[in-house]
Design an enzyme around this catalytic site. Structure first.
Site, PDB file in Angstrom:
ATOM      1  N   ASN A  49       0.847  -1.134   0.125  1.00  0.00           N
ATOM      2  CA  ASN A  49      -0.047  -0.170  -0.034  1.00  0.00           C
ATOM      3  C   ASN A  49       0.815   1.189   0.003  1.00  0.00           C
ATOM      4  OD1 ASN A  49      -1.823   1.999   0.520  1.00  0.00           O
ATOM      5  ND2 ASN A  49      -2.285   1.313   2.649  1.00  0.00           N
TER       6      ASN A  49
ATOM      7  N   LYS B  72      -0.083   4.270  -0.445  1.00  0.00           N
ATOM      8  CA  LYS B  72      -0.510   5.503   0.154  1.00  0.00           C
ATOM      9  C   LYS B  72      -0.187   6.824  -0.386  1.00  0.00           C
ATOM     10  CE  LYS B  72       0.109   3.290   4.684  1.00  0.00           C
ATOM     11  NZ  LYS B  72       0.115   3.233   6.172  1.00  0.00           N
TER      12      LYS B  72
ATOM     13  N   HIS C  33      -9.273   1.039   5.347  1.00  0.00           N
ATOM     14  CA  HIS C  33      -8.002   1.137   6.014  1.00  0.00           C
ATOM     15  C   HIS C  33      -8.131   2.071   7.051  1.00  0.00           C
ATOM     16  CE1 HIS C  33      -4.016   2.454   6.961  1.00  0.00           C
ATOM     17  NE2 HIS C  33      -3.390   1.398   6.178  1.00  0.00           N
TER      18      HIS C  33
ATOM     19  N   GLU D 233      -6.621   4.656   8.289  1.00  0.00           N
ATOM     20  CA  GLU D 233      -6.606   5.914   7.702  1.00  0.00           C
ATOM     21  C   GLU D 233      -7.741   6.674   7.157  1.00  0.00           C
ATOM     22  OE1 GLU D 233      -2.790   5.700   5.627  1.00  0.00           O
ATOM     23  OE2 GLU D 233      -1.727   5.014   7.530  1.00  0.00           O
TER      24      GLU D 233
ATOM     25  N   GLU E  27      -5.096  -4.966  10.783  1.00  0.00           N
ATOM     26  CA  GLU E  27      -4.110  -4.203  10.854  1.00  0.00           C
ATOM     27  C   GLU E  27      -4.308  -3.304  12.364  1.00  0.00           C
ATOM     28  OE1 GLU E  27      -2.292  -2.983   7.095  1.00  0.00           O
ATOM     29  OE2 GLU E  27      -3.782  -1.613   7.229  1.00  0.00           O
TER      30      GLU E  27
ATOM     31  N   GLY F 117       2.608   1.993  10.883  1.00  0.00           N
ATOM     32  CA  GLY F 117       3.533   3.498  10.645  1.00  0.00           C
ATOM     33  C   GLY F 117       4.506   3.584  11.766  1.00  0.00           C
TER      34      GLY F 117
ATOM     35  N   SER G 120       3.813  -2.473  10.458  1.00  0.00           N
ATOM     36  CA  SER G 120       4.965  -2.354  10.523  1.00  0.00           C
ATOM     37  C   SER G 120       5.582  -3.622  10.157  1.00  0.00           C
ATOM     38  CB  SER G 120       5.637  -1.840  11.895  1.00  0.00           C
ATOM     39  OG  SER G 120       5.133  -0.484  12.177  1.00  0.00           O
TER      40      SER G 120
HETATM   41  P1  PGA Z   1       3.116   0.164   7.688  1.00  0.00           P
HETATM   42  O1  PGA Z   1       1.472   0.220   7.131  1.00  0.00           O
HETATM   43  O2  PGA Z   1       3.513  -1.240   7.131  1.00  0.00           O
HETATM   44  O3  PGA Z   1       3.814   1.397   7.253  1.00  0.00           O
HETATM   45  O4  PGA Z   1       2.910   0.011   9.124  1.00  0.00           O
HETATM   46  C1  PGA Z   1       0.745  -0.613   6.666  1.00  0.00           C
HETATM   47  C2  PGA Z   1      -0.546  -0.115   6.277  1.00  0.00           C
HETATM   48  O5  PGA Z   1      -0.795   0.823   6.493  1.00  0.00           O
HETATM   49  O6  PGA Z   1      -1.246  -1.043   5.683  1.00  0.00           O
END
Ligand code: PGA
Length: 257
Positions: free
Chosen positions: A10, A12, A97, A99, A169, A175, A215
């Site tokens: 992803n 983003k 997601h 976010e 997640e 992140g 992560s």
């Molecule tokens: P990350 O994000 O691997 O940077 O923690 C995962 C995601 O948002 O799908």
């Protein structure tokens, strides 16, 4: 059991078109030999989807959208409908997601509409669910996860549900550099699978692909993917470095049959 195993990147809101196409090209050139039921998925920014679809990609690399509209068409300035994605032959769409849920106020009900419309258009939703840090700490996280399932995907009939991919997640791991331990991931994936079994059937639960995200990186991918209920990863930060993304793909091949 013949579940699909996959690693999805992803991206983003990152990469220019040139950077993105270069990254895609490197991944497509160097990607490891996947097994029959394995795939790599790349979700670039929306505006690059059309160029990515035109790239000459091996069959086991698929392109995903990071989101879609909750309406079919009409006066929704700035939105892109699942029908438009289907028109570009996009195979997957990431929905729910954290976010999108927290920064853009996407409710369970909006996500339910997005899931329905995407399935109607023949897209495969990668439906994300996850709890906040306080919910993990207070022990209420399983109730939170169950509600996310109940309110946005458990209305589907068994045939439609079987087309979904889920991605667990934990919000506190996205992140942040904090990863769920392999034990926490396995325990939570197992919980999700049991809930699917209760609501639908053991067979459907067994067939459902459940990715881990948060992560995930080369140093922890093997341990996470070694868990029987973890079917691959949804990767954010580490998907922007070809070497890291490919190393995670190699971990999948090592750990899954
Ligand atoms: P990350 O994000 O691997 O940077 O923690 C995962 C995601 O948002 O799908």
């Amino acid at each position: 059991m013949n579940r699909r195993h996959l690693v999805a990147g992803n991206w983003k809101m990152n990469t220019s078109l040139e950077e993105g196409l270069n990254l895609l090209k490197t991944i497509a050139l160097d990607y490891p030999k996947l097994k029959q039921n394995q795939e790599l998925i790349i979700a670039p920014p929306y505006i690059h989807l059309s160029d990515f679809q035109k790239a000459d990609l091996p069959k086991s690399i698929k392109i995903a959208a990071q989101n879609c509209a909750s309406e079919h068409s009409g006066a929704y300035t700035g939105e892109v409908s699942p029908a438009m994605l289907a028109d570009l032959n996009i195979s997957y769409v990431i929905l729910g997601h954290s976010e999108r849920r927290s920064y853009f106020g996407e409710s369970h009900d909006i996500l339910k509409r997005k899931v329905d419309l995407s399935l109607e258009q023949g897209l495969t939703p990668i439906f994300c669910l996850g709890e906040q840090k306080e919910e993990r700490q207070s022990g209420s996280f399983k109730t939170v996860l169950l509600k996310q399932l109940q309110d946005s995907v458990f209305h589907l009939d068994a045939e439609s549900f079987s087309k979904l991919i889920l991605a667990y997640e934990p919000v506190w791991a996205i992140g942040t550099g904090l990863t769920a331990t392999a034990e926490q991931a396995e325990d939570t994936h197992n919980f999700i699978r049991q809930e699917i079994a209760k609501h639908y059937s053991e067979t459907l639960a067994d067939q459902c692909t459940i990715l881990y995200g948060g992560s995930c990186k080369p140093s922890n991918a093997d341990e996470l993917f070694a868990q029987p209920n973890v079917d691959g990863g949804l990767i954010g930060g580490a998907a922007l470095k070809s070497a890291d993304f490919l190393a995670i793909a190699e971990a999948l091949i090592r750990q899954k049959q």
